[in-house]
Design a protein around this motif. Structure first.
Motif, PDB file in Angstrom:
ATOM      1  N   LEU A 187      22.662  77.434 145.793  1.00 60.67           N
ATOM      2  CA  LEU A 187      21.807  78.191 144.863  1.00 60.67           C
ATOM      3  C   LEU A 187      22.269  77.987 143.424  1.00 60.67           C
ATOM      4  CD1 LEU A 187      21.530  81.548 146.863  1.00 60.67           C
ATOM      5  CD2 LEU A 187      19.670  79.930 146.449  1.00 60.67           C
ATOM      6  N   ASN A 188      23.565  78.025 143.217  1.00 58.83           N
ATOM      7  CA  ASN A 188      24.128  77.842 141.881  1.00 58.83           C
ATOM      8  C   ASN A 188      23.751  76.476 141.304  1.00 58.83           C
ATOM      9  OD1 ASN A 188      25.942  78.231 139.608  1.00 58.83           O
ATOM     10  ND2 ASN A 188      27.402  76.941 140.701  1.00 58.83           N
ATOM     11  N   GLN A 189      23.890  75.440 142.108  1.00 56.14           N
ATOM     12  CA  GLN A 189      23.552  74.091 141.645  1.00 56.14           C
ATOM     13  C   GLN A 189      22.070  73.982 141.300  1.00 56.14           C
ATOM     14  OE1 GLN A 189      24.869  71.631 144.879  1.00 56.14           O
ATOM     15  NE2 GLN A 189      27.033  72.128 144.562  1.00 56.14           N
ATOM     16  N   TYR A 239      18.403  77.322 134.239  1.00 56.52           N
ATOM     17  CA  TYR A 239      18.720  78.731 134.029  1.00 56.52           C
ATOM     18  C   TYR A 239      20.024  78.871 133.257  1.00 56.52           C
ATOM     19  CZ  TYR A 239      14.937  80.310 137.024  1.00 56.52           C
ATOM     20  OH  TYR A 239      13.703  80.576 137.536  1.00 56.52           O
ATOM     21  N   TYR A 240      20.938  77.927 133.435  1.00 55.57           N
ATOM     22  CA  TYR A 240      22.167  77.850 132.656  1.00 55.57           C
ATOM     23  C   TYR A 240      22.652  76.406 132.711  1.00 55.57           C
ATOM     24  CZ  TYR A 240      23.640  79.351 137.399  1.00 55.57           C
ATOM     25  OH  TYR A 240      23.777  79.519 138.757  1.00 55.57           O
ATOM     26  N   THR A 241      23.712  76.126 131.995  1.00 55.12           N
ATOM     27  CA  THR A 241      24.164  74.740 131.894  1.00 55.12           C
ATOM     28  C   THR A 241      25.185  74.411 132.983  1.00 55.12           C
ATOM     29  OG1 THR A 241      26.086  75.109 130.484  1.00 55.12           O
ATOM     30  CG2 THR A 241      23.922  74.985 129.394  1.00 55.12           C
ATOM     31  N   ALA A 242      25.599  73.154 133.002  1.00 53.04           N
ATOM     32  CA  ALA A 242      26.598  72.707 133.966  1.00 53.04           C
ATOM     33  C   ALA A 242      27.938  73.413 133.769  1.00 53.04           C
ATOM     34  CB  ALA A 242      26.779  71.196 133.860  1.00 53.04           C
ATOM     35  N   LEU A 243      28.213  73.873 132.537  1.00 53.33           N
ATOM     36  CA  LEU A 243      29.469  74.582 132.284  1.00 53.33           C
ATOM     37  C   LEU A 243      29.506  75.916 133.021  1.00 53.33           C
ATOM     38  CD1 LEU A 243      29.950  73.888 128.462  1.00 53.33           C
ATOM     39  CD2 LEU A 243      31.207  72.872 130.388  1.00 53.33           C
ATOM     40  N   GLU A 244      28.415  76.686 132.912  1.00 52.50           N
ATOM     41  CA  GLU A 244      28.353  77.959 133.641  1.00 52.50           C
ATOM     42  C   GLU A 244      28.350  77.718 135.150  1.00 52.50           C
ATOM     43  OE1 GLU A 244      27.381  78.360 129.714  1.00 52.50           O
ATOM     44  OE2 GLU A 244      25.906  77.453 131.058  1.00 52.50           O
ATOM     45  N   ALA A 245      27.637  76.669 135.567  1.00 53.11           N
ATOM     46  CA  ALA A 245      27.573  76.342 136.996  1.00 53.11           C
ATOM     47  C   ALA A 245      28.968  76.015 137.547  1.00 53.11           C
ATOM     48  CB  ALA A 245      26.629  75.174 137.231  1.00 53.11           C
TER      49      ALA A 245
END
Length: 307
Positions: free
Chosen positions: A153-155, A162-168
């Protein structure tokens, strides 16, 4: 969300259903969930009518099987008055249960710390429920509704913007920390499956816990998952009541509860705003409450689960 329709229910059909239990009036109640339309019959009984699709009808049948079992075990919940699957009056089965003289906790709009005794009493009922044993195969066949792995789900949320790869990456690291606890084999038990404030009935003036309702998601599964669907801030109070009835020696319980809160939070996050549904159905409430609780908590059991 695109959902199946409810069956047509005109005044003649409503009157016919009410008469089955000796009632004379029917009043539709506001729906905070998505499975059933709800009516009060003479202010004495609750009529639950599911949407016209197999999953929703199956959930109603689960209630019919689960309610007598958990009442016998000592869980506080209204009894079944009538279940009719003849399809003689309307196009789906329907269920009638007792109506409690109270209201759901969600309607009071109170923070968890304002109702600690309600949450402790719920914890006691969950301890009784989780110790319920049955050799009935119909009960044991109630599977949990599958949820995607929160890492997936996060990926997907990051890919959708919804957010960037940093938050992910930060969320991924947090989930990987919890995964060994959440994914390890653990004891399964009979669960309610849909703990949320709309399913907690209280006497509003105090408020005092009355009952746990809506057993359409009842299933066998991880007991930790019955501590989700409600603000994480309420969970320590629930665990206090739970441990008074069934002492917990499982050291991974809090980690599995947190995993489930994050899983549900990420699952809900891609939904549009849903102002007319319950807190546990809305896209951001659970994520915000989880983060708020962990930021404020001084309990080392929870603090050590923060990345």
């Amino acid at each position: 969300m695109n959902l199946p329709q409810f069956p047509p229910l005109n005044p003649i059909a409503l009157t016919a259903i009410a008469q089955k239990v000796g009632a004379h009036s029917a009043r539709q109640l506001p729906s905070t969930g998505i499975f059933n339309s709800i009516y009060s019959l003479d202010e004495r009984y609750i009529l639950r009518v599911p949407r016209q699709a197999s999953d929703f009808i199956e959930a109603l049948r689960r209630e019919v099987v689960a309610i007598p079992l958990v009442r016998q075990a000592g869980v506080r919940t209204p009894k079944v008055v009538l279940y009719d699957d003849s399809l003689e009056i309307i196009e789906t089965p329907y269920l009638i249960v007792e109506q409690l003289q109270g209201q759901n906790l969600a309607g009071l709009n109170l923070a968890p710390e304002q109702t600690p005794q309600v949450w402790r009493e719920l914890g006691r009922d969950l301890a009784v429920l989780h110790q319920t044993d049955s050799t009935d195969q119909a009960i044991r066949d109630f599977a949990d509704y599958p949820m995607p792995d929160p890492r997936e789900l996060n990926q997907n949320l990051a890919l959708k913007g919804y957010y960037t790869a940093l938050e992910a990456a930060w969320i991924e690291g947090w989930l990987e920390k919890l995964a060994p606890y959440a994914l390890a084999p653990n004891l399964h038990c009979f669960r309610h499956g849909d703990i949320q404030t709309t399913n907690l009935m209280v006497e509003p003036s105090a408020p005092t816990y009355l009952a746990l309702i809506d057993w359409g998601a009842a299933c066998w599964g991880d007991p930790a998952f019955d501590f989700a669907g409600i603000p994480l801030q309420a969970v320590p109070m629930m665990l206090e009541g739970y441990r008074e009835v069934a002492p917990i020696v499982d050291e991974s319980l809090e980690a599995r509860i947190l995993w489930r809160h994050l899983q549900l939070s990420l699952y809900l996050l891609s939904r549009p705003p849903l102002p007319n549904l319950s807190w546990a159905e809305r896209p951001l409430g659970m994520m915000l409450q989880t983060l708020r609780f962990l930021l404020d908590s001084k309990d080392s059991t929870w603090r050590q689960l923060v990345l």
